[in-house]
Design an enzyme around this catalytic site. Structure first.
Site, PDB file in Angstrom:
ATOM      1  N   HIS A 102       0.833  -1.199   0.000  1.00  0.00           N
ATOM      2  CA  HIS A 102       0.000   0.000   0.000  1.00  0.00           C
ATOM      3  C   HIS A 102       0.876   1.260   0.000  1.00  0.00           C
ATOM      4  O   HIS A 102       1.244   1.753   1.059  1.00  0.00           O
ATOM      5  CB  HIS A 102      -0.901  -0.002   1.233  1.00  0.00           C
ATOM      6  CG  HIS A 102      -1.829  -1.179   1.295  1.00  0.00           C
ATOM      7  ND1 HIS A 102      -1.409  -2.442   1.627  1.00  0.00           N
ATOM      8  CD2 HIS A 102      -3.162  -1.272   1.048  1.00  0.00           C
ATOM      9  CE1 HIS A 102      -2.442  -3.278   1.580  1.00  0.00           C
ATOM     10  NE2 HIS A 102      -3.519  -2.604   1.244  1.00  0.00           N
ATOM     11  N   HIS A 339      -4.007   3.194  -3.466  1.00  0.00           N
ATOM     12  CA  HIS A 339      -4.170   2.704  -2.088  1.00  0.00           C
ATOM     13  C   HIS A 339      -3.427   1.395  -1.838  1.00  0.00           C
ATOM     14  O   HIS A 339      -2.618   1.314  -0.923  1.00  0.00           O
ATOM     15  CB  HIS A 339      -5.664   2.505  -1.778  1.00  0.00           C
ATOM     16  CG  HIS A 339      -5.911   1.692  -0.559  1.00  0.00           C
ATOM     17  ND1 HIS A 339      -5.842   2.217   0.703  1.00  0.00           N
ATOM     18  CD2 HIS A 339      -6.194   0.369  -0.388  1.00  0.00           C
ATOM     19  CE1 HIS A 339      -6.083   1.265   1.592  1.00  0.00           C
ATOM     20  NE2 HIS A 339      -6.299   0.136   0.949  1.00  0.00           N
ATOM     21  N   GLU A 487     -18.449  -3.564  23.856  1.00  0.00           N
ATOM     22  CA  GLU A 487     -17.652  -4.783  23.956  1.00  0.00           C
ATOM     23  C   GLU A 487     -16.419  -4.735  23.062  1.00  0.00           C
ATOM     24  O   GLU A 487     -15.325  -5.141  23.466  1.00  0.00           O
ATOM     25  CB  GLU A 487     -18.503  -6.010  23.597  1.00  0.00           C
ATOM     26  CG  GLU A 487     -19.695  -6.260  24.507  1.00  0.00           C
ATOM     27  CD  GLU A 487     -20.906  -5.411  24.139  1.00  0.00           C
ATOM     28  OE1 GLU A 487     -20.865  -4.726  23.088  1.00  0.00           O
ATOM     29  OE2 GLU A 487     -21.893  -5.418  24.900  1.00  0.00           O
ATOM     30  N   HIS A 550     -29.276 -14.382  23.845  1.00  0.00           N
ATOM     31  CA  HIS A 550     -28.295 -14.270  24.917  1.00  0.00           C
ATOM     32  C   HIS A 550     -27.599 -15.595  25.247  1.00  0.00           C
ATOM     33  O   HIS A 550     -26.716 -15.621  26.096  1.00  0.00           O
ATOM     34  CB  HIS A 550     -28.965 -13.714  26.181  1.00  0.00           C
ATOM     35  CG  HIS A 550     -29.246 -12.232  26.099  1.00  0.00           C
ATOM     36  ND1 HIS A 550     -29.983 -11.682  25.073  1.00  0.00           N
ATOM     37  CD2 HIS A 550     -28.874 -11.195  26.891  1.00  0.00           C
ATOM     38  CE1 HIS A 550     -30.062 -10.376  25.247  1.00  0.00           C
ATOM     39  NE2 HIS A 550     -29.395 -10.050  26.333  1.00  0.00           N
TER      40      HIS A 550
END
Lengths: 740, 740
Positions: A102, A339, A487, A550
């Site tokens: 890059h 890039h 988290e 959950h």
């Protein structure tokens, strides 16, 4: 430190270019940019066909479009320009040599990289691990040739010329993204976007914490900055936002982020997906924000901005530095084409011409070499001055110095293991999250830099250290970290804490199922060999009514499959202590502890030593290593295996019960040991675990039976779920009877 | 619609309470809040010991602290108050009855819930799937009793009184978090925080897209709003931020988010971890922001804010509504104690007294019942009016109506499969990502609501539909979605798109390793039975130089372990087409396609039909289902198995080559079929996959050998990595020879 600066910009321009961001300013200043009209691609004209003067004009037009400033002609050649161009071409040449990499970011960020490393960052190249160094994180990790080039100029042994020449090759010290475990001088492992800035927040947190605990009015023994370069990609990632929100909340004044605002990402102009007002957002997050409009040549502005950032002590600073990706490449700059691919020989040639760089590949001009060479003696001086300071500190503050030294070296205090609770066979049982809480609190007494917290579930995870308060802006000496419901940011921040110095031992907590939110950070813990302890409670359908959103099912398997992670699922008090012991002792890997919401009894035969082997015999009434059947379980289901064994033994069977608390540790034992626990000839094997059966064939073999849950859970009281989903001792007994 | 409003607040207060947020206003207005001083806990005094007047005083003090407004005495009993209290107590009673659940949010959000459902949301309770309904998402899913209570009052058959009484019980329609697959009327599955608001962005995107494509100047056939309630927890999550940044970018004017600003999360006052200026941040993201300061009783302000939000067409609106969590509970409101546990009988009693609610549990007063009963006929009218509108539309715009109908019903166009490319045995090979691109583009021709995009890797994932432009604010009729570097938001937005109506088929793309960023969203796809197609390229070390941060290892195993996901790793062109076929046909599960960066040859014997079986014989020179050895592989390594078989056959071995493109589909085949592919008696089995061997014992058995990679990868050219890490045909041959 002495510095040489480009004088190509007048003071008045400087005054305009370094501007504090005010609402509205950013948008109006950006408005000269043409309206977005689709993906741009690199010009199809070959540079060879176009005279260099025309290329230069076109390039300047691009520049003006990108950076919205008035003067951009390459400055008169100066030492700084030479140094900056050296960085650019080391990156260009290394990428070209590898035909992979890059170049765009290093070419655009070379000016800020030069100013940072040459003028601001405190380091000792011959000891990359000197404790009081400033930390630098390249969050936009794909631009790693920027960092390797800077480490090279700065005199690090990890980035000698031959290392740059073996960029991205097997066995080299210069991999395709920065890896702390390969390249001394690289602090953290980046590449996955957004992680690095969150790591930087963790590094800055660690500094603030240690400074608050150990500095004295007459001696600032902990005193360094954390710098980070991040790009548009990092800015879009949620993990970066989470961490930056916390950095603002905590007032991490010594965190300085340089935002490479180049307006290009892989899909083209950021206008297609990223039009938020970043500066205003960071102000909303409690950051100090500065905008440097000319990041391509504006050395003075960059320098002034960093100085200002250093002077702002109560807030982290975001310096938005507008640059041109691939600066200097006449045909590819300011487009995604620059890039992530080598420029190609022709474009390299055109770039050399454009930037007035007649040198061979990998050339470092003598004046640049000479200029940078001072960092070796200067770095040595910095460290030895600090060593003297530390010696004085030690004389005056012996106790603190000893503790700080142990944090710096990572040496565990003698006898620390004695703090781990042990449980006699007749102890009452409890939820392993409760037993975990006992461990955390006992370890808080003996491990001086054991710090951590929960993503807003402290009262459920039971993760608070009771003797400490909260790490906050004005109480940074405290050790409970309140991450909020973040988290992913939590995991990535803990990676930064762990990488600050060997004695920092971060833990973090949430429900096991929410490891899904932070998995990218956990993987970086594993890859970067960082000892983060993941305290993951509510580890199965045993959490009950909260239901399938959950209830983890596949999570144990998913971490057993992840390299360099210790996945531990303790069954009771002794195993929980064993899990913490293992987690602390494994300095080069993270541990994930799966802990129960619901109570479990203490099981006869469990032990800390057993956990260290990962799998071991909990009870057995067979002889000659020939049980009729082997029953296996982990965590809360080991009890069911024990219960089933009890019944089967009543019927005269020789039954072995094996705890498989950590598959990784068991896998690392000798063949003899494994055979002594799971003899090959005994194919009658039954496992039980309230989780996916995926992977259990490794343990039960082709003839055995794995009892588990291969669908999602449901919302109901836990005992109902265990019964309805068939996670029962009866199921074990029935399966065993089919096999023996 | 008619509405009855509380008149407890004067107009002047109203004028002050509904205020447009301006920078600085939020902070200064919030300043009456006392400085944070640690975790608050519920009062330890029992309500029984304290006179109700004192409780009321204390309660009012709490209120003032939380909402920072002047008058909060419960208003004179009115129909709206009664309705709101009915909602509160249905929630309180259901949680009490289950002794599990989250009363705090429903008690605080009952006013906004009432106003929304009773006055704004367009729905037909007897047909929850009526296409042109407004969508409602409870992003703070733990407060699901709010939604169930509202669905009950509104007349939905899924939430009858007996359903509320079986809240959180096995087999009930009222699970612990909202689940679209259990409860008609619930649009998406929420609970994991931040997902819901991102789903809402997806729902609103789908509306904007379909409206742009199908509405006519004389007929707005697609015209509905998306409402979402989210809390502090959702606001902290990175996934919410990512999605909201996109919503602002896209100008989703018909998305209206109600932010339950109650200043409490599980760890206590949000001051401990969440002090950013949320309103300013949303302005920076391009949202319209309104602040309702009295969400507890300010029905008029809530109503006015929603009206205003509806009138803002070019931006999504965030209405920050300041409420008190657990409003009405004298001792637990405004504290984390009321968040996630039953109040307990005494506190329920005190709450009843405080709110003047003398009724038995689960009571719905007659006036409330009567008031809400109008929604059944009104809903039926809404739908039938729309049906009439559609009939007129169909007459005038037959072609568009047919397409729209197919999107509404999800019926696939006849013969759509013919669009899937097939490859003759002599076709040249290519990277499976390139073959995927052909599929995507062919499907774009035949599937009318196939929409999708990449998280800023379109040119690497090859995920663009070439015939379409970009879905943008001003070009919403286009079908390429540019997600920016926001994997998690992308996945969650796609869940929303998929759940909008059966014919919307979203796909999304990134590198396979970055599924780690979006795993929580992929799990929701699986749980909520949503057909999202995850186009995951760069699926192994075969990506080469980018190195271990970018090389998936454990990801295949991790998805094979996840329930209700199809993990597909095609080996060549035919298998890639097969993978897309399977992905489209499986309407109730997501598919993850792992695709290569590097070229692969077309393999003789692969087929679309084979993929549908998940595992199948690609070539075989054995007879009687008794090969000497079975070689297995997936994706790019199937070629190596084929090559090894070729060599082994030269040496006279009977070798079967099996492709195991999808373990889930193979697992669903009959025992006979499985035996015909992997006969039990043939234990000489070798697998090869450039990934973790975890789980392969299922296929190779106890005697077999799995060739794979159980460590992280490295940065080097792909061929070097394959060789160095032992993923070669030679390794297969050697392993096979050891076994047969």
């Amino acid at each position: 430190m002495a510095s040489t600066s480009s004088l190509s910009l007048s003071n008045s321009l400087l005054a305009r270019s370094v501007s504090h961001h005010r609402p509205g300013l950013c948008l109006s200043a950006a408005s000269p940019l043409p309206t977005f009209s689709g993906l741009k691609s690199a010009s199809s004209s070959s540079p060879a066909q176009i005279p260099i003067a025309a290329l230069r004009r076109r390039f300047l037009q691009r520049q003006i479009r990108a950076a919205a400033i008035e003067t951009l002609a390459p400055a008169e050649t100066s030492l700084v320009d030479n140094s900056v161009n050296t960085i650019r071409f080391l990156a260009v040449d290394a990428v070209e040599n590898a035909n992979s990499g890059h170049p765009g970011l290093p070419m655009g960020c070379a000016p800020m990289g030069h100013v940072l490393y040459d003028e601001f960052i405190k380091f000792n190249p011959k000891n990359p691990y000197w404790f009081n160094r400033d930390r630098f994180v390249l969050s936009a990790g794909h631009g790693c040739m920027l960092q390797y080039a800077l480490l090279h100029l700065a005199g690090y042994d990890s980035c000698k010329l031959e290392d740059l020449k073996s960029f991205r090759q097997w066995g080299s010290k210069t991999p395709g993204h920065p890896e702390n475990f390969e390249t001394p001088g690289v602090e953290v492992t980046t590449g996955p976007l957004g992680q690095g800035i969150a790591n930087a927040v963790g590094l800055a947190l660690a500094e603030k914490h240690l400074a608050a605990r150990f500095n004295k009015p007459d001696c600032e023994i902990v005193d360094h900055y954390t710098y980070c370069i991040l790009g548009d990609g990092c800015q879009m990632e949620g993990v970066a936002h989470e961490a930056c929100s916390l950095a603002g909340h905590w007032g991490l004044g010594k965190l300085i982020a340089l935002y490479d605002d180049n307006h290009i990402s892989i899909d083209g102009d950021t206008e297609i997906a990223f039009t938020e007002d970043v500066s205003k957002r960071f102000e909303a997050l409690g950051w100090h924000v500065i905008w440097v409009k000319n990041g391509n040549n504006g050395y003075d502005e960059i320098r002034a901005a960093i100085k200002e950032a250093k002077s702002v002590k109560d807030k982290p600073t975001m310096i938005k530095i507008t640059t041109t990706i691939g600066y200097g490449s006449p045909n590819k700059s300011n487009s995604y084409a620059v890039h992530g691919s080598a420029l190609g020989a022709k474009e390299v040639d055109a770039t050399r011409k454009f930037l007035g760089w007649p040198h061979e590949p990998f050339h470092v001009p003598d004046d640049v070499k000479k200029h940078w060479s001072r960092h070796i003696p200067e770095g040595a001086s910095l460290e030895s001055e600090w060593n003297e300071k530390f010696a004085a500190y030690e004389q005056k503050y012996k106790e603190e110095a000893d503790v700080l030294k142990s944090i710096i070296t990572g040496e565990l205090p003698a006898g620390w293991e004695k703090a781990l609770p042990t449980y006699a066979p007749d102890s009452p049982g409890d939820a392993t999250r409760v037993l975990s809480q006992q461990n955390i609190n006992n370890l808080a007494d003996v491990l001086p830099a054991f710090v951590g917290g929960s993503a807003d579930l402290a009262s459920s995870n039971l993760s608070l250290m009771k003797k400490f308060g909260n790490f906050q802006k004005n109480t940074p000496e405290e050790r409970n970290i309140r991450f909020g419901v973040r988290e992913h940011g939590m995991g990535a921040i803990c990676n930064g804490i762990a990488r600050h110095c060997p004695g920092m031992i971060p833990y973090c907590a949430t429900f096991f199922v929410f490891t899904d939110y932070m998995r990218a950070a956990i993987r970086i813990s594993a890859l970067s060999q960082s000892r983060v302890i993941y305290v993951m409670t509510h580890d199965s359908i045993g959490l009950g009514e909260d239901g399938p959103t959950h209830q983890p099912i596949e999570h144990l398997a998913s971490f057993r499959a992840m390299p360099n992670v210790l996945m531990l699922r303790p069954a009771d008090g002794n195993e929980t202590s064993g899990a913490y012991r293992v987690a602390i002792l494994n300095k080069k890997r993270p541990s994930v502890l799966a802990l129960s919401r619901q109570k479990v009894p203490l099981i006869a035969g469990t032990s800390i030593e057993g956990v260290e082997k990962g799998g071991y015999i909990v009870s057995d009434n067979s002889s000659d290593n020939k049980p009729d059947v082997i029953l296996m379980g982990t965590g809360t289901e080991l009890e069911l295996a024990v219960e089933a064994a009890h019944e089967l033994r009543k019927e005269g069977k020789a039954v072995r019960v094996v705890s498989l608390v950590s598959w990784e540790l068991f896998g690392e034992q000798s063949a003899e040991y494994k055979e002594s626990v799971l003899p090959e000839d005994v194919t009658a094997r039954v496992s039980i675990e309230a989780a996916s059966t995926f992977g259990w064939e490794r343990m039960v073999g082709s003839k055995g039976k794995a009892i588990g849950i291969d669908s999602f859970g449901a919302s109901a009281p836990a005992p109902v779920l265990y019964k309805e989903l068939g996670i029962t001792a009866q199921a074990v007994i029935a399966a065993a009877k089919e096999l023996c």
